[in-house]
Design an enzyme around this catalytic site. Structure first.
Site, mmCIF file in Angstrom:
data_model
loop_
_atom_site.group_PDB
_atom_site.id
_atom_site.type_symbol
_atom_site.label_atom_id
_atom_site.label_comp_id
_atom_site.label_asym_id
_atom_site.label_seq_id
_atom_site.Cartn_x
_atom_site.Cartn_y
_atom_site.Cartn_z
ATOM 1 N N GLY A 186 3.064 -1.068 4.088
ATOM 2 C CA GLY A 186 2.906 0.212 4.214
ATOM 3 C C GLY A 186 4.224 0.857 3.540
ATOM 4 N N GLY A 187 4.969 1.456 4.433
ATOM 5 C CA GLY A 187 6.259 1.814 4.142
ATOM 6 C C GLY A 187 7.403 1.178 3.639
ATOM 7 N N HIS A 210 -9.336 0.932 5.220
ATOM 8 C CA HIS A 210 -8.133 1.105 5.850
ATOM 9 C C HIS A 210 -8.354 1.929 7.028
ATOM 10 C CE1 HIS A 210 -3.902 2.241 6.593
ATOM 11 N NE2 HIS A 210 -3.492 1.268 6.139
ATOM 12 N N GLU A 268 -4.926 -5.250 10.513
ATOM 13 C CA GLU A 268 -3.855 -4.294 10.784
ATOM 14 C C GLU A 268 -4.350 -3.515 12.219
ATOM 15 O OE1 GLU A 268 -1.954 -2.865 6.931
ATOM 16 O OE2 GLU A 268 -3.844 -1.813 7.065
ATOM 17 N N SER A 328 3.691 -2.410 10.124
ATOM 18 C CA SER A 328 5.157 -2.391 10.462
ATOM 19 C C SER A 328 5.662 -3.453 9.940
ATOM 20 C CB SER A 328 5.504 -2.258 11.910
ATOM 21 O OG SER A 328 5.103 -0.919 12.290
ATOM 22 N N GLY A 347 2.874 1.764 10.816
ATOM 23 C CA GLY A 347 3.860 2.962 10.855
ATOM 24 C C GLY A 347 4.596 3.340 12.116
ATOM 25 N N GLU A 356 -6.567 4.474 8.098
ATOM 26 C CA GLU A 356 -6.409 5.741 7.817
ATOM 27 C C GLU A 356 -7.747 6.503 7.432
ATOM 28 O OE1 GLU A 356 -2.756 5.401 5.622
ATOM 29 O OE2 GLU A 356 -1.714 4.866 7.634
ATOM 30 N N ASN A 414 1.008 -1.214 -0.115
ATOM 31 C CA ASN A 414 -0.140 0.050 0.085
ATOM 32 C C ASN A 414 0.929 1.149 -0.117
ATOM 33 O OD1 ASN A 414 -1.793 1.904 0.532
ATOM 34 N ND2 ASN A 414 -2.325 1.240 2.530
ATOM 35 N N TRP A 415 1.062 1.745 -1.344
ATOM 36 C CA TRP A 415 1.890 3.139 -1.215
ATOM 37 C C TRP A 415 1.365 4.335 -0.645
ATOM 38 C CZ3 TRP A 415 3.812 2.895 -6.918
ATOM 39 C CH2 TRP A 415 4.296 1.649 -7.415
ATOM 40 N N LYS A 416 0.086 4.337 -0.224
ATOM 41 C CA LYS A 416 -0.683 5.398 0.387
ATOM 42 C C LYS A 416 -0.409 6.604 -0.454
ATOM 43 C CE LYS A 416 -0.128 2.956 4.801
ATOM 44 N NZ LYS A 416 -0.015 3.174 6.379
HETATM 45 P P1 13P Z 1 3.306 0.333 7.538
HETATM 46 O O1 13P Z 1 3.737 -0.834 7.099
HETATM 47 O O2 13P Z 1 4.074 1.498 6.935
HETATM 48 O O3 13P Z 1 3.093 0.134 9.037
HETATM 49 O O4 13P Z 1 1.659 0.378 7.171
HETATM 50 C C1 13P Z 1 0.923 -0.570 7.334
HETATM 51 C C2 13P Z 1 -0.295 -0.332 6.467
HETATM 52 O O5 13P Z 1 -1.119 0.508 6.951
HETATM 53 C C3 13P Z 1 -0.800 -0.976 5.229
HETATM 54 O O6 13P Z 1 -1.871 -0.905 4.891
#
Ligand code: 13P
Length: 250
Positions: A231-232, A96, A166, A210, A172, A98, A11-13
């Site tokens: 994510g990251g 998600h 999640e 993470s 994050g 977020e 997920n590149w957000k």
């Molecule tokens: P991180 O891997 O950056 O913690 O993010 C996870 C995430 O929200 C994937 O959708």
């Protein structure tokens, strides 16, 4: 057909101007002429079509990060599921944290979006997870049950749905639950899905929060963990590829 395991999604957000997004997609495409498992990227909508074209000769799946619950209409700034499909998406992330917490999306709205996405022929990656406060209060299963009750669409099946657990407090932050807790949550989720869906036993169940190359193997080795939503660490092709191979993908 069920997705080959492990399922590793990035997920590149809200990251990725054209140059960086296409460089990342190109790097992954070079490694992915043939894939033994499932690798997917979820870029921002602005670059989705170009990323999809860049990886078109590979089995890499491309998806959107959200969609509207209507196929079209007077909704300024929104993107519908058929539009994502038209741009080259095969999947969409919905619910998600977020969006649930940052934009106040309810279970009911997530459910409507998921139904619309499945109607449009997209695979839904449905995210659920408890906050830190709920985790500390021992309310994890109560929260997850409520999210499943409210946001699982009736038209979902193993071919059209993947669940991503999640924990909000692990996103994050560099913190992940104990492996024993991941195991316990996923066993509970599998049991829930088996009761709630005709083919819940075959529905992909991911862990997210993470995930890095350094912890991916042990997370994906847990029973009932079919893969990860990253994510990251998915913004770096080498790191993301190492996560994929850590789960047994080649
Ligand atoms: P991180 O891997 O950056 O913690 O993010 C996870 C995430 O929200 C994937 O959708």
């Amino acid at each position: 057909m069920p997705l080959a395991r492990p399922i590793v999604f990035g997920n590149w957000k809200m990251h990725g101007l054209r140059a960086d997004a296409l460089a990342l997609a190109g790097d992954l495409a070079r490694r992915s002429a043939r894939l033994s498992a499932t690798l997917g990227v979820f870029p921002p909508a602005t670059v989705l079509a170009e990323v999809a074209r860049r990886v078109a000769d590979t089995a890499i799946l491309v998806g959107g990060q959200d969609c509207h619950d209507e196929p079209e209409g007077p909704y300024t700034g929104c993107i519908s599921a058929p539009m994502l499909k038209d741009a080259g998406a095969r999947a969409v992330i919905l619910g998600h944290s977020e969006r649930r917490h940052g934009f106040g999306e309810s279970d009911e709205l997530v459910c409507r979006k998921a139904r619309a996405a499945i109607d449009a022929g997209l695979l839904v990656v449905l995210c659920i997870g408890e906050t830190e406060e709920e985790w500390l209060a021992g309310r994890r299963f109560e929260v997850l049950a409520r999210q499943l009750d409210g946001s699982l669409p009736a038209n979902a099946g193993a071919d059209s749905l993947v669940i991503a657990y999640e924990p909000v407090w692990a996103i994050g932050t560099g913190r992940i639950p104990e492996l024993e807790d991941i195991r316990e949550t996923h066993a509970w989720l599998r049991h829930q899905l088996s009761h709630r869906l005709a083919d819940g036993a075959g529905t992909g169940l991911l862990y997210g929060g993470s995930v890095k190359a350094a912890n991916a193997a042990e997370i994906m080795a847990q029973p009932e963990v079919d893969g990860v939503l990253v994510g990251g660490a998915s913004l770096d092709a080498e790191e993301f590829w190492r996560i994929y191979t850590a789960g047994g993908g080649a």
